[in-house]
Design a protein around this motif. Sequence first.
Motif, PDB file in Angstrom:
ATOM      1  N   GLY A   1       0.790  -1.210   0.000  1.00  0.00           N
ATOM      2  CA  GLY A   1       0.000   0.000   0.000  1.00  0.00           C
ATOM      3  C   GLY A   1       0.823   1.260   0.000  1.00  0.00           C
ATOM      4  O   GLY A   1       0.289   2.350  -0.129  1.00  0.00           O
ATOM      5  N   LYS A   2       2.134   1.136   0.157  1.00  0.00           N
ATOM      6  CA  LYS A   2       3.003   2.313   0.211  1.00  0.00           C
ATOM      7  C   LYS A   2       3.928   2.389  -0.997  1.00  0.00           C
ATOM      8  O   LYS A   2       3.899   3.340  -1.757  1.00  0.00           O
ATOM      9  N   ASN A  79      -3.270  -2.335  -1.893  1.00  0.00           N
ATOM     10  CA  ASN A  79      -4.036  -2.132  -0.667  1.00  0.00           C
ATOM     11  C   ASN A  79      -3.209  -2.578   0.531  1.00  0.00           C
ATOM     12  O   ASN A  79      -2.759  -3.724   0.593  1.00  0.00           O
ATOM     13  N   SER A  80      -3.011  -1.686   1.489  1.00  0.00           N
ATOM     14  CA  SER A  80      -2.142  -1.984   2.630  1.00  0.00           C
ATOM     15  C   SER A  80      -2.704  -3.081   3.526  1.00  0.00           C
ATOM     16  O   SER A  80      -1.973  -3.638   4.357  1.00  0.00           O
ATOM     17  N   ASN A  81      -3.995  -3.419   3.386  1.00  0.00           N
ATOM     18  CA  ASN A  81      -4.593  -4.472   4.200  1.00  0.00           C
ATOM     19  C   ASN A  81      -4.536  -5.841   3.534  1.00  0.00           C
ATOM     20  O   ASN A  81      -4.940  -6.837   4.132  1.00  0.00           O
TER      21      ASN A  81
END
Length: 247
Positions: A1-2, A79-81
């Motif tokens: 996500g980064k 998506n960071s999740n």
Amino acid sequence: GKEPVEVPTDLLQTVQRSLEIAALTSGAFDPTWASLWKLWKFDGSNVIPSKEQVGELLPLVDWTSVLIDEKDNTMYLPNSNSMIGLGGIAKGVALDAASDALVAQGLKDFMITAGGQVLVHGSKNGQPWRVGIRDPEKEQTDYFAVLELTDTCVSTSGNYEKFFMKDGIRYHHIIDPKTGYPARGVQSVTVISQDATLADALSTAIFVMGVEDGITLIESLNDVEALFIDDNNVIHQSSGFTFSSLF
């Protein structure tokens, strides 16, 4: 996500292979299934996640979202999740690597086992190796058939490895990436292939796909065979899957 993360080459290759098999199986095998992992625990708590809990995380299960840059050896999850889990393919990768290492040392005859997966090479005292297929309704050492094989791999996925019972329903660890719940209709799947990595991933994938779609896929592949035991304990097998003998 980064940002993309540089990873070891062997990890990148394993994820790349998992994405290829995800495409082959129309997402029945999906390495991003791990985005759901915290919902399912097989530690005796016997907690069934709600439809709302599953619905919240299910959009994170999307193998097409995984971005790989082979030039820079990086991976990226937008998506960071999201999470990636390689439990459905890593044993096969390990078996292939172990086999290559043994062959490089000059060994010709050996058997390697890893959980529900067995790789055989050469022979045992001049005879084919004998590999049993477990009866899913009995104990671990209770086999209903034996295969006589050489230079190949056998991988079995079953609903009896990690599970709990709730109100007479078995909830097991082979999750359907499309529903977020355990796959239904099959008790176990056995796949035979010289490619241990493919055998490992396919035994999981076609368990999810079910008998009809799974056998259709297997028949479209070269040098791959499969046997299903469905929920009614009926055996289904691809055209080239034969028992050498029955116990």
